[in-house]
Design a protein around this motif. Structure first.
Motif, PDB file in Angstrom:
ATOM      1  N   LEU A 145       0.826  -1.205   0.000  1.00 29.98           N
ATOM      2  CA  LEU A 145       0.000   0.000   0.000  1.00 29.98           C
ATOM      3  C   LEU A 145       0.867   1.265   0.000  1.00 29.98           C
ATOM      4  N   VAL A 146       1.943   1.268   0.781  1.00 38.56           N
ATOM      5  CA  VAL A 146       2.839   2.424   0.805  1.00 38.56           C
ATOM      6  C   VAL A 146       3.489   2.626  -0.559  1.00 38.56           C
ATOM      7  N   LEU A 147       3.924   1.535  -1.181  1.00 38.36           N
ATOM      8  CA  LEU A 147       4.512   1.636  -2.521  1.00 38.36           C
ATOM      9  C   LEU A 147       3.501   2.179  -3.530  1.00 38.36           C
ATOM     10  N   ALA A 148       2.259   1.718  -3.437  1.00 39.07           N
ATOM     11  CA  ALA A 148       1.233   2.195  -4.366  1.00 39.07           C
ATOM     12  C   ALA A 148       1.009   3.694  -4.209  1.00 39.07           C
ATOM     13  N   VAL A 149       0.904   4.156  -2.970  1.00 38.81           N
ATOM     14  CA  VAL A 149       0.690   5.589  -2.739  1.00 38.81           C
ATOM     15  C   VAL A 149       1.884   6.394  -3.227  1.00 38.81           C
ATOM     16  N   GLY A 150       3.103   5.940  -2.896  1.00 41.83           N
ATOM     17  CA  GLY A 150       4.285   6.652  -3.357  1.00 41.83           C
ATOM     18  C   GLY A 150       4.404   6.674  -4.864  1.00 41.83           C
ATOM     19  N   GLY A 151       4.078   5.551  -5.514  1.00 41.74           N
ATOM     20  CA  GLY A 151       4.144   5.517  -6.975  1.00 41.74           C
ATOM     21  C   GLY A 151       3.122   6.421  -7.632  1.00 41.74           C
ATOM     22  N   ILE A 152       1.911   6.498  -7.060  1.00 40.33           N
ATOM     23  CA  ILE A 152       0.880   7.373  -7.625  1.00 40.33           C
ATOM     24  C   ILE A 152       1.269   8.841  -7.479  1.00 40.33           C
ATOM     25  N   LEU A 153       1.849   9.188  -6.336  1.00 41.55           N
ATOM     26  CA  LEU A 153       2.176  10.591  -6.078  1.00 41.55           C
ATOM     27  C   LEU A 153       3.414  11.049  -6.829  1.00 41.55           C
ATOM     28  N   ALA A 154       4.432  10.193  -6.931  1.00 41.24           N
ATOM     29  CA  ALA A 154       5.711  10.656  -7.499  1.00 41.24           C
ATOM     30  C   ALA A 154       6.379   9.630  -8.390  1.00 41.24           C
ATOM     31  N   GLY A 155       5.651   8.660  -8.920  1.00 38.83           N
ATOM     32  CA  GLY A 155       6.231   7.721  -9.866  1.00 38.83           C
ATOM     33  C   GLY A 155       7.236   6.779  -9.211  1.00 38.83           C
ATOM     34  N   ILE A 156       8.260   6.401  -9.988  1.00 39.28           N
ATOM     35  CA  ILE A 156       9.266   5.454  -9.503  1.00 39.28           C
ATOM     36  C   ILE A 156      10.034   6.028  -8.322  1.00 39.28           C
ATOM     37  N   ALA A 157      10.397   7.310  -8.416  1.00 40.91           N
ATOM     38  CA  ALA A 157      11.131   7.932  -7.320  1.00 40.91           C
ATOM     39  C   ALA A 157      10.297   7.943  -6.042  1.00 40.91           C
TER      40      ALA A 157
END
Length: 396
Positions: A317-329
Motif C-alpha cells: 500500500l505504501v509503494l502504491a501511494v508513493g508511486g501514484i504521487l511521485a512515480g518510480i522515485a
C-alpha cells in the motif's frame, strides 16, 4: 427548562452524533492531506532531491564520522566523503560502459540466433504455426509502432524538459547532501529553536527518526549489494553478455521493495533467454526466485528488520501511494518515509522527556564561561547523536 443541546441530543441518537463528529474529523483530515500532497507535488523538484539527500546522508555519514574521529576537520572530512562517493560511482559507470561496449555486438548476434531457433521451434514444435501467421503478427506489431510514432516523438521532445529538471535536481541534491554531512547537527539545533517549549519532544522524535532512517538505508544497501553480487556472479558464470550492467540494475532495483525485483529480474531473464536460450533462462529464473526468498526471509529480517517491521500488505500500500504521487522515485522513498513517520509519531505524542537540570549561574573554578554551545539543552540529533543513540540501543 430543557436547553437546545438537550433537545438535539433527544432528537438524534448519541451513537449517530459520534459517527457524525468522526466523519467531520475525517473529512477535515482528508482535505488537509489532499492539499498537502498537492503542495508537495508542485514542489517535487525540491522535495524529492531533499528526501534523497537525507537518504544519502544517512548512508555516507559513517565515513565522515570516522574521518572526524581521527582529527580531520569537518569541511575536509565532508569533501573526502563526497570525492570517495563520486569515485565509486564514476568507477562503476566506467566499468559498466566498457563491458557494454565490448559485449553488446555479441549479444545482438546471440539474440538473432536464438530468435531463429525459437522461430523454427514455433513452426516444427507442438504449436505448428504457419509462416504466414507469424508474419502477420510481426506486421501488426510494426503497424502499432508506426501508429504511435507521433506520441513517441512528443515523448522525446518532452524528455528535454525532463532532462533539465533532472540535472537541476541532481545539483540541488549534491548541495543538500554536502551541507547535511558538514553541518547537520547545527542545522538541527537551529531547527529546534522554532518549537519553543516543545523542542525536547521534537528533539526526541527526531533522534528516533534519524536512527530509523540510518538503519533502514544502511541495511537496504547491504541487502541490495548482496543481491546484486550474487546474481552478477550467476550471470557471469552462465556467460550471459552484459552481466555487469544487469547486476547493477538488480542492485538499484532492490531499493524498490517487491516491485523492483520483478522488473529487474524480468529484464535479466529476457536477456538470458535471448543470449543463451530457454534452458539457461529457466535456470537463472529458478536461482533468482530462491535467492529472493532467502533475502526476504533471512537477510531482510536480520539486517533491516530492526528498523522496519511492516507487514507485506502495508509495504504494498505504501509503494502504491508513493508511486501514484511521485512515480518510480516516490515508490523508492515511500517505505523509508513511512518507517520514519511510524517510529517518530509515538515519540512525538509520548510524555515529554525530563529536562536536564539547569546549569549553575557561576561556573566552577577552571571552567571558562561560554564553553557551552547555544541551545545545548536541546542538542541536535544530527548524525553524531544518532550514532550514539544507535550504540546505546545495541548495548541495551
Amino acid at each position: 427548562m430543557i436547553s437546545d443541546r438537550e433537545r438535539l441530543t433527544n432528537l438524534v441518537p448519541r451513537t449517530l452524533l459520534r459517527v457524525a463528529v468522526w466523519c467531520l474529523c475525517l473529512i477535515v483530515i482528508g482535505w488537509a492531506v489532499f492539499y498537502f500532497a498537492q503542495f508537495i507535488a508542485t514542489l517535487h523538484i525540491v522535495v524529492l532531491p531533499v528526501a534523497i539527500a537525507l537518504l544519502l546522508t544517512a548512508l555516507l555519514f559513517p565515513v565522515t564520522r570516522r574521518l572526524r574521529a581521527v582529527g580531520v576537520r569537518p569541511i575536509y572530512a565532508t569533501w573526502i566523503t563526497m570525492l570517495v562517493a563520486f569515485g565509486v560511482l564514476g568507477g562503476t559507470g566506467w566499468f559498466i560502459g566498457l563491458r557494454a561496449n565490448d559485449e553488446f555486438p555479441g549479444l545482438v548476434d546471440q539474440v538473432r540466433a536464438t530468435s531463429k531457433t525459437v522461430e523454427q521451434w514455433l513452426y516444427t514444435g507442438p504449436l505448428h504455426l504457419q509462416p504466414n501467421q507469424l508474419t502477420s503478427w510481426i506486421d501488426e506489431i510494426t503497424t502499432q509502432i508506426t501508429a504511435q510514432r507521433n506520441q513517441i516523438t512528443q515523448t522525446v521532445l518532452t524528455g528535454a524538459t525532463v532532462a533539465f529538471e533532472v540535472l537541476a535536481s541532481i545539483v540541488l541534491l549534491m548541495f543538500v547532501t554536502f551541507f547535511l554531512l558538514k553541518d547537520g547537527d547545527r542545522i538541527w539545533s537551529w531547527f529546534l529553536k522554532g518549537f519553543g517549549s516543545a523542542a525536547p519532544r521534537v528533539d526526541k522524535a527526531g533522534r528516533t527518526a534519524w536512527v530509523t532512517l540510518s538503519h533502514y538505508v544502511q541495511g537496504t544497501v547491504a541487502v541490495a549489494a548482496v543481491h546484486g553480487v550474487v546474481m552478477g556472479i550467476v550471470l557471469a558464470g552462465m556467460g550471459v553478455p552484459l552481466w555487469a550492467p544487469l547486476a547493477v540494475m538488480i542492485f538499484l532495483a532492490s531499493f524498490i521493495p517487491i516491485v523492483g525485483i520483478f522488473f529487474a529480474g524480468g529484464v535479466a531473464t529476457l536477456v538470458t533467454l535471448g543470449a543463451k536460450g530457454p534452458i539457461y533462462a529457466l535456470i537463472f529464473l529458478g536461482i533468482l526466485i530462491v535467492e529472493q526468498q532467502l533475502e526476504n526471509h533471512v537477510l531482510q529480517p536480520l539486517i533491516v528488520g530492526r528498523a522496519l517491521s511492516f507487514h507485506p500488505l502495508a509495504i504494498i500500500l505504501v509503494l502504491a501511494v508513493g508511486g501514484i504521487l511521485a512515480g518510480i522515485a516516490g515508490a523508492a522513498v515511500a517505505v523509508p518515509v513511512a518507517a520514519v513517520i511510524y517510529r517518530a509519531i509515538p515519540e512525538l505524542m509520548a510524555d515529554p522527556p525530563i529536562a536536564l537540570p539547569a546549569a549553575p549561574e557561576h561556573p566552577p573554578p577552571g571552567d571558562e564561561p561560554g564553553d557551552e554551545p547555544e541551545g545545548a539543552e536541546t542538542a541536535a540529533p544530527g548524525p553524531d547523536s544518532a550514532v550514539n543513540e544507535e550504540s546505546a540501543q545495541h548495548n541495551g
